[in-house]
Scaffold this active site. Sequence first.
Site, PDB file in Angstrom:
ATOM      1  N   ASN A   9     100.624 101.667  74.522  1.00  0.00           N
ATOM      2  CA  ASN A   9      99.746 102.225  75.551  1.00  0.00           C
ATOM      3  C   ASN A   9      98.380 101.563  75.391  1.00  0.00           C
ATOM      4  O   ASN A   9      97.660 101.845  74.444  1.00  0.00           O
ATOM      5  CB  ASN A   9      99.653 103.747  75.347  1.00  0.00           C
ATOM      6  CG  ASN A   9      98.611 104.378  76.239  1.00  0.00           C
ATOM      7  OD1 ASN A   9      98.176 103.793  77.224  1.00  0.00           O
ATOM      8  ND2 ASN A   9      98.202 105.592  75.879  1.00  0.00           N
ATOM      9  N   TRP A  10      98.049 100.701  76.331  1.00  0.00           N
ATOM     10  CA  TRP A  10      96.795  99.936  76.211  1.00  0.00           C
ATOM     11  C   TRP A  10      95.570 100.741  76.627  1.00  0.00           C
ATOM     12  O   TRP A  10      94.450 100.264  76.483  1.00  0.00           O
ATOM     13  CB  TRP A  10      96.872  98.656  77.046  1.00  0.00           C
ATOM     14  CG  TRP A  10      97.897  97.672  76.564  1.00  0.00           C
ATOM     15  CD1 TRP A  10      98.704  97.785  75.453  1.00  0.00           C
ATOM     16  CD2 TRP A  10      98.226  96.411  77.165  1.00  0.00           C
ATOM     17  NE1 TRP A  10      99.509  96.674  75.343  1.00  0.00           N
ATOM     18  CE2 TRP A  10      99.245  95.826  76.384  1.00  0.00           C
ATOM     19  CE3 TRP A  10      97.782  95.731  78.300  1.00  0.00           C
ATOM     20  CZ2 TRP A  10      99.805  94.580  76.692  1.00  0.00           C
ATOM     21  CZ3 TRP A  10      98.334  94.499  78.601  1.00  0.00           C
ATOM     22  CH2 TRP A  10      99.326  93.930  77.809  1.00  0.00           C
ATOM     23  N   LYS A  11      95.791 101.895  77.205  1.00  0.00           N
ATOM     24  CA  LYS A  11      94.680 102.735  77.675  1.00  0.00           C
ATOM     25  C   LYS A  11      93.742 101.913  78.581  1.00  0.00           C
ATOM     26  O   LYS A  11      94.233 101.084  79.334  1.00  0.00           O
ATOM     27  CB  LYS A  11      93.927 103.355  76.494  1.00  0.00           C
ATOM     28  CG  LYS A  11      94.888 103.974  75.475  1.00  0.00           C
ATOM     29  CD  LYS A  11      94.215 104.856  74.484  1.00  0.00           C
ATOM     30  CE  LYS A  11      95.233 105.298  73.444  1.00  0.00           C
ATOM     31  NZ  LYS A  11      94.816 106.432  72.663  1.00  0.00           N
ATOM     32  N   HIS A  95      99.918 112.315  78.974  1.00  0.00           N
ATOM     33  CA  HIS A  95      99.243 111.889  77.733  1.00  0.00           C
ATOM     34  C   HIS A  95      98.106 112.865  77.421  1.00  0.00           C
ATOM     35  O   HIS A  95      97.443 113.368  78.332  1.00  0.00           O
ATOM     36  CB  HIS A  95      98.702 110.465  77.911  1.00  0.00           C
ATOM     37  CG  HIS A  95      98.226 109.866  76.625  1.00  0.00           C
ATOM     38  ND1 HIS A  95      97.003 110.170  76.085  1.00  0.00           N
ATOM     39  CD2 HIS A  95      98.835 109.032  75.756  1.00  0.00           C
ATOM     40  CE1 HIS A  95      96.862 109.519  74.934  1.00  0.00           C
ATOM     41  NE2 HIS A  95      97.970 108.822  74.706  1.00  0.00           N
ATOM     42  N   GLU A  97      95.180 112.473  76.479  1.00  0.00           N
ATOM     43  CA  GLU A  97      93.869 112.111  77.046  1.00  0.00           C
ATOM     44  C   GLU A  97      93.791 112.516  78.512  1.00  0.00           C
ATOM     45  O   GLU A  97      92.730 112.893  79.010  1.00  0.00           O
ATOM     46  CB  GLU A  97      93.602 110.603  76.849  1.00  0.00           C
ATOM     47  CG  GLU A  97      93.281 110.306  75.392  1.00  0.00           C
ATOM     48  CD  GLU A  97      93.639 108.908  74.932  1.00  0.00           C
ATOM     49  OE1 GLU A  97      93.860 108.025  75.784  1.00  0.00           O
ATOM     50  OE2 GLU A  97      93.725 108.697  73.707  1.00  0.00           O
ATOM     51  N   GLU A 167     103.344 113.605  70.407  1.00  0.00           N
ATOM     52  CA  GLU A 167     102.074 113.022  69.978  1.00  0.00           C
ATOM     53  C   GLU A 167     101.120 114.139  69.575  1.00  0.00           C
ATOM     54  O   GLU A 167     100.399 114.690  70.429  1.00  0.00           O
ATOM     55  CB  GLU A 167     101.453 112.221  71.124  1.00  0.00           C
ATOM     56  CG  GLU A 167     102.301 111.054  71.584  1.00  0.00           C
ATOM     57  CD  GLU A 167     101.433 109.921  72.128  1.00  0.00           C
ATOM     58  OE1 GLU A 167     101.545 108.811  71.603  1.00  0.00           O
ATOM     59  OE2 GLU A 167     100.631 110.167  73.037  1.00  0.00           O
ATOM     60  N   GLY A 173      94.529 108.256  67.676  1.00  0.00           N
ATOM     61  CA  GLY A 173      93.277 107.512  67.556  1.00  0.00           C
ATOM     62  C   GLY A 173      92.426 107.939  66.377  1.00  0.00           C
ATOM     63  O   GLY A 173      91.252 107.581  66.293  1.00  0.00           O
ATOM     64  N   SER A 213      98.501 107.268  65.670  1.00  0.00           N
ATOM     65  CA  SER A 213      98.093 106.377  64.582  1.00  0.00           C
ATOM     66  C   SER A 213      99.278 105.667  63.907  1.00  0.00           C
ATOM     67  O   SER A 213      99.280 105.505  62.688  1.00  0.00           O
ATOM     68  CB  SER A 213      97.247 107.136  63.554  1.00  0.00           C
ATOM     69  OG  SER A 213      96.062 107.617  64.168  1.00  0.00           O
ATOM     70  N   GLY A 234      98.975 103.416  70.469  1.00  0.00           N
ATOM     71  CA  GLY A 234      97.739 103.059  71.154  1.00  0.00           C
ATOM     72  C   GLY A 234      97.084 101.864  70.477  1.00  0.00           C
ATOM     73  O   GLY A 234      97.434 100.707  70.725  1.00  0.00           O
ATOM     74  N   GLY A 235      96.155 102.155  69.572  1.00  0.00           N
ATOM     75  CA  GLY A 235      95.318 101.127  68.945  1.00  0.00           C
ATOM     76  C   GLY A 235      96.078  99.916  68.420  1.00  0.00           C
ATOM     77  O   GLY A 235      95.698  98.762  68.679  1.00  0.00           O
TER      78      GLY A 235
HETATM   79  C1  PEP Z   1      98.422 106.977  72.140  1.00  0.00           C
HETATM   80  O1  PEP Z   1      97.464 106.670  72.810  1.00  0.00           O
HETATM   81  O2  PEP Z   1      99.462 107.396  72.699  1.00  0.00           O
HETATM   82  C2  PEP Z   1      98.345 106.832  70.689  1.00  0.00           C
HETATM   83  C3  PEP Z   1      99.324 107.310  69.958  1.00  0.00           C
HETATM   84  O3  PEP Z   1      97.217 106.223  70.186  1.00  0.00           O
HETATM   85  P1  PEP Z   1      96.994 105.712  68.651  1.00  0.00           P
HETATM   86  O4  PEP Z   1      98.234 104.955  68.267  1.00  0.00           O
HETATM   87  O5  PEP Z   1      95.794 104.842  68.722  1.00  0.00           O
HETATM   88  O6  PEP Z   1      96.819 106.919  67.818  1.00  0.00           O
END
Ligand code: PEP
Length: 249
Positions: A9-11, A95, A97, A167, A173, A213, A234-235
Site C-alpha cells: 500500500n503506497w498510500k 483501511h 487511515e 491490521e 506505521g 510494520s 505500507g512503509g
Molecule cells: C498499511 O498501511 O496498511 C500498513 C500496514 O503500513 P505499515 O506497513 O507502514 O505499518
Amino acid sequence: MRRPVIAGNWKMFKTVEESEAFIDALAPLVEDSTHCDIVVAPPFTALSAVVKRIQGTRILASAQNCHWEKEGAFTGEVSCEMIAETGARYVIIGHSERRQYFGETNDTVNRKIGAALRVDLTPLVCIGESLSEREQGQTERVLETQLREGLAALTDLQFSHIIIAYEPVWAIGTGRTATPQIAAEAHRFIRGTLATFFSASLASETRILYGGSVKPDNIKGLMAQPEIDGALVGGASLKADSFASLVNF
Ligand code: PEP
C-alpha cells in the site's frame, strides 16, 4: 491451500514517474516468485500508468479506496467502474487511515465491498483494533463488529471473493509489529467468526493477511504461522528491493 498474497500500500507516495521506475526495478526481482500473488496499490493518479507498466510481469495492481456509487455528484471520488477500467484487479477497503481521517465506517465499507464485487474487483478489506481497545480487552468485540457490519448481507458466493487484512491500528506505521503469536491469535478469531457468518469451508479458504510494520526482517516469523496468509505492507513496500524481499520471504 490458501495462496499467499503480498500487497504493498503506497498510500500518498509516488508520482507517475516514480511509480513506473518502481515497477521497472521490482519486476526482475520477482520474476520467479510464483509462490504468491504480488499486488501494488499506487495512488489513483499513477494507477493507469502502473497497470500499463506491469503488463507481462507477475505484479497486479490495486486501488487504495473507492466510492460505492457508479457515478454521480461526488466531488473527488472514484468509482469501482473507473478503477476496473484501468485494469486494476483489487481495491483496498476500510483501511484504518480512511476510518480515522476520512469518516470510513463499517457501513461504507459494506457498500464499497458491494460496489467492488459488482465489477469483479477483489476487495481487500481491512479491520483492526486501536491500542486503547486492545488494552481494554476489546479486541475481539471490535473485530467481530467490523466483520459483522462490514460484511453484512453478503452471500457465500460474494464473500468467497474477499480478502481480509488484519491490521492492528497500533502496529501501522509505528515500527511496533504484532508478534507472530498475537497476529495468529487474532487471525484464528477472525476465521472462527467468519465461520459463523458463512460456511465453515469458505472461512477456511479465506485469505487473511497481516498488516502493521511488516519488514524484511520480521516477515519470515509472521509467514511461518499457518494462520497468516500474506501481508499488507505500507512503509516497507515503497522501495523495490525491500518489497521484493517481502515477496520472496
Ligand atoms: C498499511 O498501511 O496498511 C500498513 C500496514 O503500513 P505499515 O506497513 O507502514 O505499518
